[in-house]
Design an enzyme around this catalytic site. Structure first.
Site, short mmCIF file in Angstrom:
data_model
loop_
_atom_site.label_atom_id
_atom_site.label_comp_id
_atom_site.label_asym_id
_atom_site.label_seq_id
_atom_site.Cartn_x
_atom_site.Cartn_y
_atom_site.Cartn_z
N ASP A 147 1.18 -1.74 -0.51
CA ASP A 147 0.13 -0.06 -0.25
C ASP A 147 0.88 0.95 0.14
O ASP A 147 1.76 1.38 1.37
CB ASP A 147 -0.99 0.20 1.32
CG ASP A 147 -1.74 0.90 0.63
OD1 ASP A 147 -1.38 2.50 0.40
OD2 ASP A 147 -2.71 1.03 1.92
N HIS A 148 1.01 1.47 -1.07
CA HIS A 148 2.19 2.78 -1.49
C HIS A 148 1.84 4.44 -0.45
O HIS A 148 2.54 5.02 0.11
CB HIS A 148 1.87 2.61 -3.18
CG HIS A 148 1.61 4.01 -3.28
ND1 HIS A 148 0.38 3.58 -3.89
CD2 HIS A 148 1.00 4.80 -3.61
CE1 HIS A 148 -0.31 4.34 -4.44
NE2 HIS A 148 0.64 5.65 -4.05
N HIS A 193 -5.95 2.73 1.24
CA HIS A 193 -4.95 3.47 2.09
C HIS A 193 -5.62 3.90 2.52
O HIS A 193 -5.61 4.94 4.21
CB HIS A 193 -5.42 4.62 0.59
CG HIS A 193 -4.10 3.78 -0.85
ND1 HIS A 193 -3.63 3.23 -0.52
CD2 HIS A 193 -4.61 4.76 -1.83
CE1 HIS A 193 -3.22 2.84 -2.12
NE2 HIS A 193 -4.51 3.23 -2.51
#
Ligand code: NAP
Length: 483
Positions: A177-178, A240
């Site tokens: 999950d950047h 996110h």
């Protein structure tokens, strides 16, 4: 100032889907930036793998074009690019076929850290995982990296976890999950757990509300078919925004260790209240400003997919009972701005006798456009004329505060890929976390699907549907004005 970069061992990294959009925009440019920063050992090897019939020179040309397009011009140095490209190889492989696998095995060097980036559609994960084992390419220390979307509901997420678990242990699986790779997001943990200042008042008794905003100005142009099956809830909230919420709300882990941190995040997800329909506003952007609306970008003229969502979320535990978390995210909004705002309660009594001038302190953690933190505090307005109070920001832009050495912080993907090589899973989602997030999300989506709820239209360039304002007005609060 203590500065300690943990070195990275030489590695073999295979990018399945090495010719795709993500590889070109993020993975290859990110690796190049780490290479020029001296973090990628020169005897490391990157292997692109996809069906396209390319040779290694052809793949290097593709990578060069990606660097030229997606890396800042002042970082493009011919000698460095040539040295980086020399670490690249390519194998033509069909994930579902038999060709190319033995060639890949020959490229892998015994004794090296090996990682496999699954930058392909999730439907191919099982085939790749199986073949990596069948052909003796993966070993018990190999790591695999998987991308979002990790399922589209609890059932599909469980199925994906099961497919991966057939061949890899949880300790080998890195679910990206950047958002967790962003500098500010990690700083949130540093601010909370490396300072005595905030933690004693980090609770419902002192925090009035938390707002998490992720605003985008772009629409879904060109991605309508994909997005129509997803929507803002699946695309942004389940992953996110949920991760951001967890980092704000979690208890202090006993140490900064992958499982200790992820255990605490999981407890937050499990404590989330079910969300009532009245606490959600869904929106869909209309046409305007010379551009088509969501419907024109979708392949379905009757699409009920939301490009905007705002919601009020409660957490039923001792720390947070009574503090609402308001989340909102959307496309084609007024500004591309993302932040977490923690609003503290106003002091219980004003000794200055000016209660209307007493403001809440707000801690704002900005993720976009410029990463940084601001804390608003009340001070005396300078000069004569008695005691008048005014609100001022204590502003900390990381680039400014930490100076030139730290101004060039790595992009989220770069940091996360290096963490994979280091074998550090702290900033990656564990399988049970993902499943718990879907278990909370599923009934919300099922509810609006069963009722046939339609999203409210909103003007492009606005702050979203008017109903979203009411979500806070009725609680006597308002959204922060974000520009
Ligand atoms: P993409 O541009 O469509 O690329 C897909 C890649 O997979 C290509 O290299 C393609 O090359 C390869 N591929 C397709 N079928 C294959 C097969 N049977 N065997 C071997 N290789 C195959 O997709 P993408 O945008 O890069 O996305 C990749 C993954 O990352 C997806 O899971 C996506 O959801 C996720 N993701 C992407 C982004 C992004 O910004 N792009 C962001 C977040 C997550 P060939 O056709 O030559 O085989």
């Amino acid at each position: 100032m203590v500065s300690r970069v943990i070195p990275v061992e030489p590695f073999d990294l295979v990018i399945f889907g090495g010719t795709g959009d993500l590889a070109k925009r993020k993975i290859l440019p990110g690796l190049y930036r780490r290479f020029i920063a001296g973090q990628m050992p020169a005897n490391s090897q990157i292997v692109g793998a996809a069906r396209a019939d390319l040779d290694t020179d052809g793949y290097r040309a593709l990578a060069r074009a990606a660097i030229e397009e997606f890396v800042a011009k002042d970082k493009q140095d011919e000698a460095q690019i040539a040295a980086f490209l020399a670490t690249l190889n390519y194998t033509s492989i069909d994930a579902t076929g038999i060709n190319g696998w033995s060639a890949l095995r020959t490229l892998m060097r015994p004794g090296m850290v090996s990682a496999f980036y699954f930058s392909v559609a999730p439907s191919l994960f099982g085939a790749i995982a199986e073949r990596l084992h069948e052909h003796g390419i993966a070993n018990p220390d190999s790591r695999i990296v998987v991308e979002k979307p990790f399922g589209r509901d609890l059932a599909t997420a469980k199925a994906l976890n099961a497919v991966l678990a057939d061949h890899f242990t949880e300790g080998q699986i890195y679910r990206i999950d950047h958002y967790l790779g962003k500098e500010t997001v990690q700083n949130l943990m540093a601010v909370r757990f490396a300072n005595i200042l905030f933690e004693p008042i980090w609770k419902a008794q002192y925090i009035d509300n938390v707002q998490i905003t992720v605003g985008e100005t772009v629409g879904v142009e060109g991605r309508g078919a994909y997005y129509d099956k997803s929507g803002a809830m699946r695309d942004m909230v389940q992953n996110h925004m949920m991760q951001l919420l967890c980092l704000i709300a979690m208890e202090p882990p006993y140490k900064f260790d992958p499982n200790a941190v992820r255990d605490e995040k999981l407890k937050v997800i499990r404590a989330l209240d079910p969300v009532q329909p009245a606490d959600i506003v869904r929106g869909q952007y209309l046409a305007g400003g010379g551009q088509g609306g969501y419907i024109e970008h979708s392949e379905n003229p009757a699409s009920k997919t939301e490009s905007y969502i705002a919601m009020k979320v409660g957490i039923s535990n001792w720390r947070w009972m009574g503090t609402p978390f308001y989340l909102r995210t959307g496309k084609r909004l007024r500004s591309r701005a993302s932040e977490i705002a923690v609003t503290f309660k106003a002091p219980p009594h004003s000794i200055f006798g000016m209660s209307d001038s007493m403001h809440e302190n707000v801690l704002v953690i900005r993720l976009q456009p410029d990463e940084g933190m601001t804390l608003t505090v009340m001070i005396k307005e300078p000069g004569p004329g008695g005691m008048r109070l005014t609100e001022v920001p204590l502003d900390m832009s990381f680039a400014e505060a930490l100076g030139a050495d730290h101004a060039d912080v790595p992009d989220a993907y770069e940091r996360l890929i290096m963490d994979v090589i280091r074998g550090n899973q702290t900033l990656f989602m564990r399988g049970d976390e993902v499943e718990a997030a879907w278990a909370w999300t599923d009934p919300i989506i099922q509810g609006w699907e069963a009722r046939g709820d339609k999203p409210k239209g909103y003007d492009p360039g606005s702050a979203g549907p008017d109903d979203a304002l009411m979500l806070l007005h009725r609680d006597g609060r308002r959204w922060r004005d974000i520009r």
